[in-house]
Design a protein around this motif. Structure first.
Motif, PDB file in Angstrom:
ATOM      1  N   ARG A   1      44.935  42.161  42.301  1.00 51.50           N
ATOM      2  CA  ARG A   1      44.474  42.665  40.990  1.00 51.50           C
ATOM      3  C   ARG A   1      43.473  41.720  40.345  1.00 51.50           C
ATOM      4  NH1 ARG A   1      50.186  44.140  40.166  1.00 51.50           N
ATOM      5  NH2 ARG A   1      50.319  46.407  40.306  1.00 51.50           N
ATOM      6  N   GLU A   2      43.784  40.425  40.400  1.00 50.86           N
ATOM      7  CA  GLU A   2      42.893  39.422  39.821  1.00 50.86           C
ATOM      8  C   GLU A   2      41.541  39.419  40.517  1.00 50.86           C
ATOM      9  OE1 GLU A   2      42.777  34.615  39.708  1.00 50.86           O
ATOM     10  OE2 GLU A   2      44.647  35.536  39.055  1.00 50.86           O
ATOM     11  N   GLU A   3      41.555  39.511  41.842  1.00 54.25           N
ATOM     12  CA  GLU A   3      40.298  39.494  42.590  1.00 54.25           C
ATOM     13  C   GLU A   3      39.476  40.744  42.301  1.00 54.25           C
ATOM     14  OE1 GLU A   3      37.454  37.865  45.319  1.00 54.25           O
ATOM     15  OE2 GLU A   3      38.863  37.154  43.833  1.00 54.25           O
ATOM     16  N   MET A   4      40.112  41.905  42.206  1.00 52.00           N
ATOM     17  CA  MET A   4      39.378  43.129  41.885  1.00 52.00           C
ATOM     18  C   MET A   4      38.782  43.061  40.485  1.00 52.00           C
ATOM     19  SD  MET A   4      39.275  45.020  44.523  1.00 52.00           S
ATOM     20  CE  MET A   4      39.281  43.540  45.533  1.00 52.00           C
ATOM     21  N   ALA A   5      39.510  42.469  39.544  1.00 50.95           N
ATOM     22  CA  ALA A   5      38.981  42.305  38.180  1.00 50.95           C
ATOM     23  C   ALA A   5      37.775  41.370  38.189  1.00 50.95           C
ATOM     24  CB  ALA A   5      40.070  41.783  37.258  1.00 50.95           C
TER      25      ALA A   5
END
Length: 72
Positions: free
Chosen positions: A64-68
């Motif tokens: 999730r963090e990487e996609m954000a």
């Protein structure tokens, strides 16, 4: 004149990095294999051998963090 609605990269600000290409390929392979849930996707990323940005195994939170980050 090119029709802007037919340009698949119209929102792209720059060429993707090698890491981004590899991540995209791994995600596409997971979807092609019928994986459509986050837990399955994370498991597939870990099996693919592509390390997360921190070098740790992928988790749902890291994904999730990487996609954000990539979507910013």
């Amino acid at each position: 004149m090119t029709d802007r609605y037919l340009d698949p990269h119209q929102a792209r600000q720059r060429t993707p990095t090698t890491y981004e290409d590899l991540l995209g390929d791994a995600i596409e392979r997971a979807f092609a294999a019928g994986i459509h849930d986050l837990a399955g996707l994370v498991e597939q990323l870990n099996q693919s051998g592509l390390a997360s940005p921190s070098g740790k195994l992928w988790t749902e939170a890291i994904y999730r963090e990487e996609m954000a980050t990539l979507g910013a």
